[in-house]
Design an enzyme around this catalytic site. Structure first.
Site, PDB file in Angstrom:
ATOM      1  N   ARG A  66     -14.241   4.857  16.454  1.00 21.94           N
ATOM      2  CA  ARG A  66     -14.652   4.626  17.972  1.00 21.94           C
ATOM      3  C   ARG A  66     -15.623   5.694  18.189  1.00 21.94           C
ATOM      4  O   ARG A  66     -15.843   5.858  19.362  1.00 21.94           O
ATOM      5  CB  ARG A  66     -13.533   4.355  19.028  1.00 21.94           C
ATOM      6  CG  ARG A  66     -12.725   3.155  18.612  1.00 21.94           C
ATOM      7  CD  ARG A  66     -12.000   2.665  20.031  1.00 21.94           C
ATOM      8  NE  ARG A  66     -10.949   1.988  19.610  1.00 21.94           N
ATOM      9  CZ  ARG A  66      -9.669   2.096  20.232  1.00 21.94           C
ATOM     10  NH1 ARG A  66      -9.486   3.316  20.673  1.00 21.94           N
ATOM     11  NH2 ARG A  66      -8.702   1.345  19.838  1.00 21.94           N
ATOM     12  N   ASP A 116     -16.458  -5.563  15.474  1.00 21.05           N
ATOM     13  CA  ASP A 116     -15.021  -5.707  16.017  1.00 21.05           C
ATOM     14  C   ASP A 116     -14.305  -6.308  15.105  1.00 21.05           C
ATOM     15  O   ASP A 116     -14.787  -7.169  13.925  1.00 21.05           O
ATOM     16  CB  ASP A 116     -15.016  -6.530  17.354  1.00 21.05           C
ATOM     17  CG  ASP A 116     -13.533  -6.349  18.013  1.00 21.05           C
ATOM     18  OD1 ASP A 116     -13.419  -5.243  18.663  1.00 21.05           O
ATOM     19  OD2 ASP A 116     -12.795  -7.100  17.608  1.00 21.05           O
ATOM     20  N   ARG A 148     -17.116   3.700  24.618  1.00 21.24           N
ATOM     21  CA  ARG A 148     -17.153   3.850  26.192  1.00 21.24           C
ATOM     22  C   ARG A 148     -17.040   5.297  26.607  1.00 21.24           C
ATOM     23  O   ARG A 148     -17.545   5.648  27.846  1.00 21.24           O
ATOM     24  CB  ARG A 148     -16.169   2.988  26.697  1.00 21.24           C
ATOM     25  CG  ARG A 148     -16.403   1.581  26.587  1.00 21.24           C
ATOM     26  CD  ARG A 148     -15.237   0.669  27.241  1.00 21.24           C
ATOM     27  NE  ARG A 148     -13.976   0.896  26.527  1.00 21.24           N
ATOM     28  CZ  ARG A 148     -13.001   0.633  26.885  1.00 21.24           C
ATOM     29  NH1 ARG A 148     -12.787   0.077  28.237  1.00 21.24           N
ATOM     30  NH2 ARG A 148     -11.632   0.526  26.386  1.00 21.24           N
ATOM     31  N   ARG A 205     -23.950  -1.446  26.905  1.00 16.80           N
ATOM     32  CA  ARG A 205     -23.025  -2.721  27.057  1.00 16.80           C
ATOM     33  C   ARG A 205     -23.119  -3.511  28.214  1.00 16.80           C
ATOM     34  O   ARG A 205     -22.538  -4.546  28.089  1.00 16.80           O
ATOM     35  CB  ARG A 205     -21.504  -1.871  26.555  1.00 16.80           C
ATOM     36  CG  ARG A 205     -21.401  -1.797  25.235  1.00 16.80           C
ATOM     37  CD  ARG A 205     -20.846  -3.168  24.544  1.00 16.80           C
ATOM     38  NE  ARG A 205     -19.569  -3.585  25.246  1.00 16.80           N
ATOM     39  CZ  ARG A 205     -19.535  -4.464  25.879  1.00 16.80           C
ATOM     40  NH1 ARG A 205     -20.644  -5.472  26.109  1.00 16.80           N
ATOM     41  NH2 ARG A 205     -18.459  -5.133  26.533  1.00 16.80           N
ATOM     42  N   TYR A 264      -3.036 -10.464  16.275  1.00 15.89           N
ATOM     43  CA  TYR A 264      -3.858 -10.824  17.476  1.00 15.89           C
ATOM     44  C   TYR A 264      -3.920 -12.612  17.583  1.00 15.89           C
ATOM     45  O   TYR A 264      -3.835 -12.997  18.647  1.00 15.89           O
ATOM     46  CB  TYR A 264      -5.235 -10.379  17.397  1.00 15.89           C
ATOM     47  CG  TYR A 264      -5.292  -9.099  17.630  1.00 15.89           C
ATOM     48  CD1 TYR A 264      -5.465  -8.677  18.995  1.00 15.89           C
ATOM     49  CD2 TYR A 264      -5.607  -7.865  16.942  1.00 15.89           C
ATOM     50  CE1 TYR A 264      -5.595  -7.410  19.324  1.00 15.89           C
ATOM     51  CE2 TYR A 264      -5.626  -6.683  17.010  1.00 15.89           C
ATOM     52  CZ  TYR A 264      -5.515  -6.532  18.392  1.00 15.89           C
ATOM     53  OH  TYR A 264      -5.972  -5.251  18.822  1.00 15.89           O
TER      54      TYR A 264
END
Length: 392
Positions: A61, A110, A65, A74, A188
Site C-alpha cells: 500500500r 485491487d 491514502r 482519488r 470476500y
C-alpha cells in the site's frame, strides 16, 4: 495532470530510441515493448537470492491514502472507476516514488477485480470498504459466475495500466503485479465484504467442501491467466496476497489454500516458459500463516512474505536458504519517533541478515501514517543494510 516520474525530467517517455517521436499515453498503454532499460535491479536480485549492495525496500500500500496527493486524485472519481482508468492507476503508482527512494513499484489496482471479472458486483462503500450487494449464499450461486473468463476482455485495463506504468517509470525501479489468492477472494465473495471471523466462508469449507474446491479451482484458473497477462504487459515480479490465510487452521490451510497457491506458481511459470515470456520472481504472502512457513518456502515462490508476528531469526531458521524473505516490520512502528524507527529497522535487518532479504512492512501502510516516517523507514533500511552488508 502529469504522470511522468519526475517533474522536469529530460526526454519524453517512449522517445528513448533515437529518432523516435514521443508517443501518447494511449499509444504507450497498448505497447508492451521497447521498455526503458532498468536502472535499479536490487529488488529483483534480492528476490532471486543474488548479492546486493543494500537491502531493497518497498511497502505494501505504498500508493495509498497516507499521501495527500493520493487522496486528492482519488477524490475525483469512485474507487473502481479509478482502477479501470490506466492513466490514473499509473499516476497513483508513481506518486510514492517521487517522495521516497523505494526499490520497487507495485501497480495500483485491487484484488477484487477478479470477482468482478467473474460477474459479481463489488462497490467501495466509504467508511465500510468493499461490499458485494449479492454475495454467494449457497452452492447454487456458483452457477451465476462466469465459468470461462476472457481475462484480456475483462481485465485488460489492468494490463494497460501496467504497460503504461512500465514506460512512465523510465526504468527507475521494477514494477510488481499482484493478485489475491483463491481463499482470500473466496472469503470476500461469500462474506460480502470484510469479516473478523470469516465464519460464512469457513462454513462452506465444512458444509460444502466439494463446492468450495470448485470455486477455488475456478478462481485459480482465472488467476493464472491474469498473472501471465500481467507479465506480458510488463510486470517484472508478481505477488500473491493470501491476506485471510490466518483465519484457517493448519489442516484447512493445507487443504483449501496451499495447494492452489502451489498450482498458481507452477502453472504461471509453465505458461511463461511456453510463451517465451520473462521468468519473473514470484512472492507469496500468507498473512498470519506462519505455521506453514516450511511449506510456503517450498511452494514454488522465490520470495515468502512475512507479517510482524514472527521473529526474523526464527523465520530464517525455518525456511533455510530455500527462499528470499520479505517483511516484516509492524506497520504501527511507523507511529514511533524517527529515531526509534531507525533502531527497529536495524534490529530487523540484523535478524534477517542482508542476503536473500527484502525489507517491507508486515502488512500495508495505514491511512493516518505520516509520510515523513515512511521516508525514515526507507532511509533506515538503506543506511543500516549498507553498514551491515559485508560485501558493501
Amino acid at each position: 495532470m502529469s504522470v511522468t516520474l519526475e517533474e522536469g525530467s529530460e526526454g519524453q517517455p517512449g522517445a528513448h530510441v533515437t529518432g523516435q517521436k514521443p508517443r501518447s499515453m494511449e499509444q504507450l498503454q497498448h505497447n508492451p515493448t521497447d521498455f526503458p532499460e532498468l536502472k535499479n535491479d536490487t529488488f529483483l536480485r534480492a528476490a532471486r537470492g543474488e548479492e546486493t549492495t543494500h537491502v531493497p525496500v518497498w511497502c505494501m500500500r505504498q500508493a495509498g491514502r497516507y499521501l495527500p496527493e493520493f487522496r486528492e486524485l482519488r477524490a475525483e472519481q469512485d474507487f473502481f472507476t479509478t482502477c479501470r482508468t490506466p492513466a490514473k492507476c499509473c499516476e497513483l503508482t508513481l506518486q510514492p516514488l517521487r517522495r521516497f527512494p523505494f526499490d520497487a513499484a507495485i501497480i495500483f489496482s485491487d484484488i477484487l477485480v477478479i470477482p468482478q471479472a467473474l460477474g459479481m458486483e463489488v462497490i467501495m462503500v466509504p467508511g465500510k470498504g468493499p461490499t458485494f450487494p449479492e454475495p454467494l449464499k449457497g452452492v447454487e450461486d456458483l452457477l451465476k459466475l462466469q465459468q470461462k473468463v476472457d481475462v484480456t476482455a475483462e481485465l485488460g485495463y489492468v494490463f494497460q495500466a501496467i504497460t503504461l506504468t512500465r514506460h512512465k517509470l523510465e526504468g527507475k525501479v521494477p514494477l510488481i503485479g499482484f493478485t489475491g489468492a483463491p481463499w482470500t477472494l473466496m472469503t470476500y465473495m461469500i462474506e460480502g465484504g470484510g469479516s473478523n471471523t470469516m465464519s460464512k466462508a469457513k462454513r462452506w469449507l465444512y458444509q460444502y467442501p466439494e463446492a468450495s474446491h470448485r470455486l477455488l479451482k475456478l478462481l485459480t484458473d482465472v488467476i493464472v491467466e491474469y498473472l501471465v497477462g500481467q507479465v506480458a504487459a510488463g510486470a517484472q515480479a508478481l505477488q500473491v496476497f493470501d491476506s485471510h490465510a490466518g483465519c484457517l487452521g493448519p489442516n484447512q490451510f493445507t487443504e483449501f489454500s496451499l495447494p492452489y497457491m502451489r498450482e498458481i506458481a507452477t502453472r504461471v511459470k509453465a505458461k511463461l516458459q511456453e510463451t517465451a515470456l520473462e521468468m519473473v520472481p514470484m512472492i507469496v504472502f500468507a498473512k498470519d500463516a506462519h505455521y506453514a512457513l516450511e511449506d510456503l518456502s517450498q511452494s514454488g515462490y522465490e520470495v515468502v512474505g512475512l507479517d510482524w508476528t514472527i521473529c526474523p531469526k526464527e523465520a530464517r531458521e525455518r525456511t533455510g536458504n530455500r527462499a528470499t524473505l520479505q517483511g516484516n516490520m509492524d506497520p504501527c512502528a511507523l507511529y514511533a519517533p524517527k529515531e526509534k524507527i531507525g533502531e527497529i529497522v536495524k534490529q530487523m535487518i540484523e535478524g534477517f541478515g542482508t542476503r536473500r532479504y527484502i525489507a517491507n512492512l508486515g502488512h500495508g501502510l495505514y491511512p493516518d501514517m505520516d509520510p515523513e516516517h515512511v521516508g525514515a523507514f526507507v532511509e533506515a533500511v538503506h543506511k543500516h543494510s549498507k553498514n551491515l552488508n559485508p560485501s558493501s
